[in-house]
Design an enzyme around this catalytic site. Structure first.
Site, PDB file in Angstrom:
ATOM      1  N   ASN A 267     -10.692  -2.573  -6.435  1.00 57.83           N
ATOM      2  CA  ASN A 267      -9.841  -1.661  -7.223  1.00 57.83           C
ATOM      3  C   ASN A 267     -10.371  -1.431  -8.645  1.00 57.83           C
ATOM      4  O   ASN A 267      -9.980  -0.467  -9.314  1.00 57.83           O
ATOM      5  CB  ASN A 267      -8.396  -2.184  -7.320  1.00 57.83           C
ATOM      6  CG  ASN A 267      -7.604  -2.049  -6.039  1.00 57.83           C
ATOM      7  OD1 ASN A 267      -6.677  -2.807  -5.780  1.00 57.83           O
ATOM      8  ND2 ASN A 267      -7.958  -1.065  -5.210  1.00 57.83           N
TER       9      ASN A 267
ATOM     10  N   GLY B 178       0.084   5.444  -4.342  1.00 53.92           N
ATOM     11  CA  GLY B 178      -0.504   6.734  -4.719  1.00 53.92           C
ATOM     12  C   GLY B 178       0.103   7.874  -3.910  1.00 53.92           C
ATOM     13  O   GLY B 178       0.497   8.905  -4.466  1.00 53.92           O
TER      14      GLY B 178
ATOM     15  N   ASP C  58       0.835  -1.203   0.000  1.00 56.29           N
ATOM     16  CA  ASP C  58       0.000   0.000   0.000  1.00 56.29           C
ATOM     17  C   ASP C  58       0.872   1.257   0.000  1.00 56.29           C
ATOM     18  O   ASP C  58       1.999   1.232   0.499  1.00 56.29           O
ATOM     19  CB  ASP C  58      -0.910  -0.015   1.246  1.00 56.29           C
ATOM     20  CG  ASP C  58      -2.023   1.010   1.138  1.00 56.29           C
ATOM     21  OD1 ASP C  58      -2.291   1.494   0.028  1.00 56.29           O
ATOM     22  OD2 ASP C  58      -2.633   1.333   2.175  1.00 56.29           O
ATOM     23  N   GLY C  59       0.322   2.324  -0.549  1.00 55.55           N
ATOM     24  CA  GLY C  59       1.001   3.619  -0.469  1.00 55.55           C
ATOM     25  C   GLY C  59       1.594   4.109  -1.777  1.00 55.55           C
ATOM     26  O   GLY C  59       2.279   5.136  -1.801  1.00 55.55           O
TER      27      GLY C  59
ATOM     28  N   TRP D  53       2.966   7.943  -2.396  1.00 61.07           N
ATOM     29  CA  TRP D  53       4.376   8.098  -2.790  1.00 61.07           C
ATOM     30  C   TRP D  53       4.475   9.042  -3.987  1.00 61.07           C
ATOM     31  O   TRP D  53       5.313   9.943  -4.019  1.00 61.07           O
ATOM     32  CB  TRP D  53       4.967   6.719  -3.120  1.00 61.07           C
ATOM     33  CG  TRP D  53       6.416   6.718  -3.462  1.00 61.07           C
ATOM     34  CD1 TRP D  53       7.473   6.536  -2.602  1.00 61.07           C
ATOM     35  CD2 TRP D  53       7.000   6.899  -4.774  1.00 61.07           C
ATOM     36  NE1 TRP D  53       8.664   6.594  -3.285  1.00 61.07           N
ATOM     37  CE2 TRP D  53       8.399   6.819  -4.623  1.00 61.07           C
ATOM     38  CE3 TRP D  53       6.481   7.120  -6.045  1.00 61.07           C
ATOM     39  CZ2 TRP D  53       9.281   6.937  -5.694  1.00 61.07           C
ATOM     40  CZ3 TRP D  53       7.372   7.254  -7.122  1.00 61.07           C
ATOM     41  CH2 TRP D  53       8.746   7.168  -6.936  1.00 61.07           C
TER      42      TRP D  53
ATOM     43  N   SER E  97      -7.307  -5.563  -5.923  1.00 57.79           N
ATOM     44  CA  SER E  97      -8.499  -6.139  -5.286  1.00 57.79           C
ATOM     45  C   SER E  97      -9.693  -6.021  -6.230  1.00 57.79           C
ATOM     46  O   SER E  97      -9.661  -5.253  -7.196  1.00 57.79           O
ATOM     47  CB  SER E  97      -8.806  -5.392  -3.988  1.00 57.79           C
ATOM     48  OG  SER E  97      -9.266  -4.091  -4.287  1.00 57.79           O
TER      49      SER E  97
HETATM   50  C1  FPP Z   1      -2.072   0.193  -3.248  1.00 55.64           C
HETATM   51  O1  FPP Z   1      -1.557   1.502  -3.228  1.00 55.64           O
HETATM   52  C2  FPP Z   1      -1.478  -0.548  -4.350  1.00 55.64           C
HETATM   53  C3  FPP Z   1      -2.171  -1.057  -5.393  1.00 55.64           C
HETATM   54  C4  FPP Z   1      -3.629  -0.927  -5.508  1.00 55.64           C
HETATM   55  C5  FPP Z   1      -1.494  -1.728  -6.504  1.00 55.64           C
HETATM   56  C6  FPP Z   1      -0.294  -2.564  -6.173  1.00 55.64           C
HETATM   57  C7  FPP Z   1       0.454  -2.809  -7.414  1.00 55.64           C
HETATM   58  C8  FPP Z   1       1.800  -2.800  -7.558  1.00 55.64           C
HETATM   59  C9  FPP Z   1       2.703  -2.690  -6.420  1.00 55.64           C
HETATM   60  C10 FPP Z   1       2.443  -2.883  -8.905  1.00 55.64           C
HETATM   61  C11 FPP Z   1       2.100  -4.019  -9.774  1.00 55.64           C
HETATM   62  C12 FPP Z   1       2.160  -5.360  -9.120  1.00 55.64           C
HETATM   63  C13 FPP Z   1       2.915  -6.426  -9.537  1.00 55.64           C
HETATM   64  C14 FPP Z   1       2.739  -7.724  -8.850  1.00 55.64           C
HETATM   65  C15 FPP Z   1       3.889  -6.355 -10.615  1.00 55.64           C
HETATM   66  P1  FPP Z   1      -2.573   2.727  -3.414  1.00 55.64           P
HETATM   67  O2  FPP Z   1      -2.598   3.070  -4.854  1.00 55.64           O
HETATM   68  O3  FPP Z   1      -3.887   2.400  -2.815  1.00 55.64           O
HETATM   69  O4  FPP Z   1      -1.835   3.836  -2.594  1.00 55.64           O
HETATM   70  P2  FPP Z   1      -2.498   5.026  -1.766  1.00 55.64           P
HETATM   71  O5  FPP Z   1      -3.257   4.378  -0.623  1.00 55.64           O
HETATM   72  O6  FPP Z   1      -1.317   5.804  -1.288  1.00 55.64           O
HETATM   73  O7  FPP Z   1      -3.376   5.786  -2.706  1.00 55.64           O
END
Ligand code: FPP
Length: 263
Positions: free
Chosen positions: A73, A28, A25-26, A30, A70
């Site tokens: 998502n 976005g 998580d995180g 970042w 998810s």
């Molecule tokens: C949550 O951060 C992250 C995700 C919804 C996507 C995770 C995907 C990756 C790490 C890259 C692709 C994966 C692979 C296996 C190659 P967020 O976007 O919810 O962050 P935020 O809470 O700061 O908005």
């Protein structure tokens, strides 16, 4: 000596968590902190996935599960969903040979029906090519939701009862677990969640009943192999009771020690 080597020395290789699960998580936040579009955070997060898979594999962790996307998502803006799907596609395409060469076995859990045919084809190909590998099993949760998984399992159990393959009295926790996506995967021992949120977000709801949690404020794109080792060192200091008392655990440990000495 590097920080990584120092930390590696502190990891008890005989007491590794068999299954490490990660809620990444995180991404976005970042990107926002750097005035970048959210997708840039996912791109950086993808690079971290590569690094952590390598670290887990070198360390000998048997199962590494990554919550990549998810079912909820799908409700994100279209461009972000497309970008995430592309990143997953690219990761599998670019990394598959390397992963397979390193003995990794890939599995995908989630609602495969909702993925594009092209991505599904690539997934099937990489899963089949890595099927007999005996190294780290990398489980990517894609279009996954814990509640969906449980509901699908319930439906399958009911069908098997109706088809007289099983009787209602046969249903217990072990049997039910065999209807989940994770049927041949042990429950996570350690669940890491980045970005300080203290939530489970619909991830492996059934499987994490006794999982140890490691919550860090580090955002996923900043997560390092050093912190991965730190999470394992933290796990190894915990007393896992599985509902028993501390005293019972000591008795159990002593008696199993005695047993192995007498063998
Ligand atoms: C949550 O951060 C992250 C995700 C919804 C996507 C995770 C995907 C990756 C790490 C890259 C692709 C994966 C692979 C296996 C190659 P967020 O976007 O919810 O962050 P935020 O809470 O700061 O908005």
């Amino acid at each position: 000596m590097s920080v990584y080597s120092e930390l590696l020395k502190r990891v008890d290789k005989k007491n590794l968590p068999t299954h490490v699960a990660i809620i990444m998580d995180g991404n976005g936040r970042w990107a926002q902190k750097r005035h970048l579009v959210r997708v840039k955070g996912h791109e950086q997060g993808s690079k971290v996935v590569k690094r952590i898979v390598e670290t887990a594999s070198n360390l000998g962790v048997k199962v590494l599960s990554l919550y990549a996307f998810s079912k909820e998502n799908w409700n994100r803006p279209r461009e972000e969903v497309d970008a995430l799907m592309q990143l997953l596609h690219r990761y599998l395409l670019v990394e598959s040979n390397n992963l397979i060469k390193n003995g990794v076995r890939l599995s995908i859990i989630g609602d495969r029906k909702s993925l594009s045919p092209t991505l599904n084809e690539l997934i099937s190909d990489v899963c089949a090519r890595s099927e007999h590998n005996t190294g780290t099993r990398v489980v990517i949760a894609l279009s996954y939701s814990g509640r969906y998984e449980i509901v699908e399992a319930v439906k399958a159990v009911i069908k098997d009862v109706q088809d007289k393959k099983i009787a209602p009295d046969d249903i217990d926790e072990e049997l039910f677990g065999n209807y989940l996506f994770t049927k041949d995967i042990p429950d996570p021992d350690l669940l890491i969640r980045t970005s300080a949120e203290k939530r489970i977000s619909n991830f492996m709801l059934w499987q994490i009943a006794y999982t140890e949690l490691y919550i860090t404020k580090t955002l996923w794109p900043d997560f390092t192999k050093e912190e991965f080792l730190r999470s394992i060192i933290s796990f190894q200091k915990r007393e896992r009771r599985f509902g028993m008392t501390g005293d019972q655990l000591i008795t159990q440990k002593n008696s199993s020690r005695g047993y192995s000495l007498n063998e």
